[in-house]
Design a protein around this motif. Structure first.
Motif, mmCIF file in Angstrom:
data_model
loop_
_atom_site.group_PDB
_atom_site.id
_atom_site.type_symbol
_atom_site.label_atom_id
_atom_site.label_comp_id
_atom_site.label_asym_id
_atom_site.label_seq_id
_atom_site.Cartn_x
_atom_site.Cartn_y
_atom_site.Cartn_z
ATOM 1 N N UNK A 63 0.854 -1.187 0.000
ATOM 2 C CA UNK A 63 0.000 0.000 0.000
ATOM 3 C C UNK A 63 0.890 1.237 0.000
ATOM 4 N N UNK A 64 0.755 2.132 -0.968
ATOM 5 C CA UNK A 64 1.618 3.319 -1.017
ATOM 6 C C UNK A 64 1.285 4.295 0.103
ATOM 7 N N UNK A 65 2.307 4.975 0.575
ATOM 8 C CA UNK A 65 2.120 5.991 1.609
ATOM 9 C C UNK A 65 1.658 7.296 0.966
ATOM 10 N N UNK A 117 -0.698 22.455 -0.899
ATOM 11 C CA UNK A 117 -1.838 22.893 -0.094
ATOM 12 C C UNK A 117 -2.015 22.059 1.175
ATOM 13 N N UNK A 118 -1.135 21.093 1.395
ATOM 14 C CA UNK A 118 -1.246 20.256 2.579
ATOM 15 C C UNK A 118 -2.180 19.081 2.433
ATOM 16 N N UNK A 119 -2.726 18.842 1.222
ATOM 17 C CA UNK A 119 -3.636 17.721 1.005
ATOM 18 C C UNK A 119 -2.841 16.438 0.756
ATOM 19 N N UNK A 120 -3.362 15.350 1.251
ATOM 20 C CA UNK A 120 -2.745 14.052 0.989
ATOM 21 C C UNK A 120 -3.144 13.577 -0.402
ATOM 22 N N UNK A 121 -2.199 12.956 -1.104
ATOM 23 C CA UNK A 121 -2.524 12.430 -2.423
ATOM 24 C C UNK A 121 -1.716 11.173 -2.692
ATOM 25 N N UNK A 156 -6.824 2.346 -1.221
ATOM 26 C CA UNK A 156 -6.316 1.534 -0.118
ATOM 27 C C UNK A 156 -5.543 2.365 0.894
ATOM 28 N N UNK A 157 -4.997 3.496 0.458
ATOM 29 C CA UNK A 157 -4.218 4.339 1.367
ATOM 30 C C UNK A 157 -5.093 5.146 2.312
ATOM 31 N N UNK A 158 -6.415 5.173 2.080
ATOM 32 C CA UNK A 158 -7.292 6.022 2.888
ATOM 33 C C UNK A 158 -8.407 5.240 3.572
ATOM 34 N N UNK A 159 -8.372 3.905 3.510
ATOM 35 C CA UNK A 159 -9.390 3.087 4.163
ATOM 36 C C UNK A 159 -8.696 2.090 5.084
ATOM 37 N N UNK A 160 -9.471 1.428 5.947
ATOM 38 C CA UNK A 160 -8.896 0.480 6.886
ATOM 39 C C UNK A 160 -8.679 -0.880 6.229
ATOM 40 N N UNK A 161 -8.012 -1.780 6.959
ATOM 41 C CA UNK A 161 -7.649 -3.082 6.401
ATOM 42 C C UNK A 161 -8.864 -3.963 6.157
ATOM 43 N N UNK A 162 -9.889 -3.858 7.003
ATOM 44 C CA UNK A 162 -11.083 -4.669 6.791
ATOM 45 C C UNK A 162 -11.767 -4.318 5.478
#
Length: 338
Positions: free
Chosen positions: A199-201, A207-211, A295-301
């Protein structure tokens, strides 16, 4: 005894003929495909056979193939004694000379490593400087069935356990790296996860947004790059156009399905660049890229649920080629009796 020696000679002559025929067929395939004969691998042979001899049969065992004779002709022991009855192998009368020779080789390697360790200690070296233990992470010992095929002998479970105990002693020796080639000969790699399972970091923009950006999103001949920004307001841009002006309703639903499945439809922004292929293949490439980036923004389940739903599986299907003598890939010409 004479019949036994004749059977052994017949097997050897059969294998020699089969190897020559395989090399000749491999040379013909390389010439027909316009490839270099010396660098023509078994994978190239399989692709050439599939291209030159297309088959509509679904069972792989029924399709034409060309393999090396050692892959499909079962191994047999060669002549173990000469015409006078004198055995070739010194451990012939044990009943399983290859297996006991293997145990002997393990013990010989252990003795050699012990001598090297003793000589290093005599030179007043510390334990840390002489330890060169082999790292066997990601592999396991050959199972009993494969080991029997390798030594061309059948062994009992107790004998197999004895072999594992002996070779474990060799692998745990402080200088086991010296016997790396011998040890790895009796190990096989474990089934490793694919690179796209990592899973990529998320990174941060100005602007400080995650991408997260997923490159090489493939579907048929379509190629694309998908970027997801978090947090967002649900904007989806495909090739600098809003999603509402891209493709048909079905293709837009395909693109939005990963966002709807993960309940991230109004929490992220999607920006995709895709080229090649048709509208359906471009939608499939973008859908796969969105699912992999989420996948980088949701949980493992939720990732496991996405995998079960097939969102993380790449679609390798291709258009089947037209067959000679047919109207299409599977369509036949109309047959008329008169």
């Amino acid at each position: 005894m004479k019949a036994y020696l004749e059977r052994a000679k017949e097997y050897e002559s059969c294998m020699i003929t089969a190897r020559l025929e395989y090399k000749l067929g491999k040379r013909h395939l390389a010439n027909m495909m316009g490839e270099d004969v010396e660098s023509f691998s078994q994978q190239d042979v399989d692709q050439a056979v599939q291209y030159l001899f297309p088959s509509g049969l679904y069972d792989p065992a029924a399709r034409p193939t060309m393999k090396h004779p050692e892959e499909f002709i079962p191994k047999t022991k060669g002549a173990e004694f000469d015409q006078t009855g004198r055995p070739f192998h010194p451990l012939f009368f044990t009943g399983r000379p290859n297996f006991f020779q293997l145990l002997y080789d393990v013990v010989e390697n252990i003795n050699i490593l012990n001598v090297l360790e003793d000589s290093a200690r005599i030179k007043n070296r510390t334990n840390e400087s002489i330890i060169q233990q082999l790292d066997l992470t990601g592999s396991e010992w050959l199972p009993k069935e494969i080991l029997e095929k390798k030594i061309v002998e059948s062994i009992s479970n107790i004998e197999y356990d004895n072999f594992i105990d002996a070779i474990n002693r060799l692998a745990q020796h402080p200088l086991s790296k010296k016997a790396k080639s011998f040890i790895l000969e009796y190990r096989k790699p474990l089934i490793s996860k694919q690179n796209n399972d990592a899973i990529p970091e998320p990174q941060h923009d100005t602007n400080g947004l995650q991408y997260v950006t997923i490159y090489e999103c493939l579907r048929k001949t379509a190629r694309g790059d998908v970027t997801i920004k978090y947090p967002g307001n649900g904007t989806v841009i495909i090739n600098d156009q809003d999603l509402r002006s891209v493709g048909s309703t079905q293709q837009r639903d395909q693109i939005l399905f990963p966002l709807l499945f993960t309940n991230m439809i109004d929490k992220v922004d999607v920006c995709a660049k895709v080229s090649g292929g048709g509208p359906s293949s471009r939608a499939g490439a973008v859908r796969w890229g969105i699912a992999m980036a989420l996948r980088s923004f949701v949980d493992k389940d939720l990732i496991s649920h996405m995998r079960i739903a097939g969102l993380l599986s790449r679609d390798y299907r291709r258009r089947e080629r037209k067959k000679p003598g047919q109207a299409g890939a599977r369509r036949k010409y109309t047959w008329k009796k008169r």
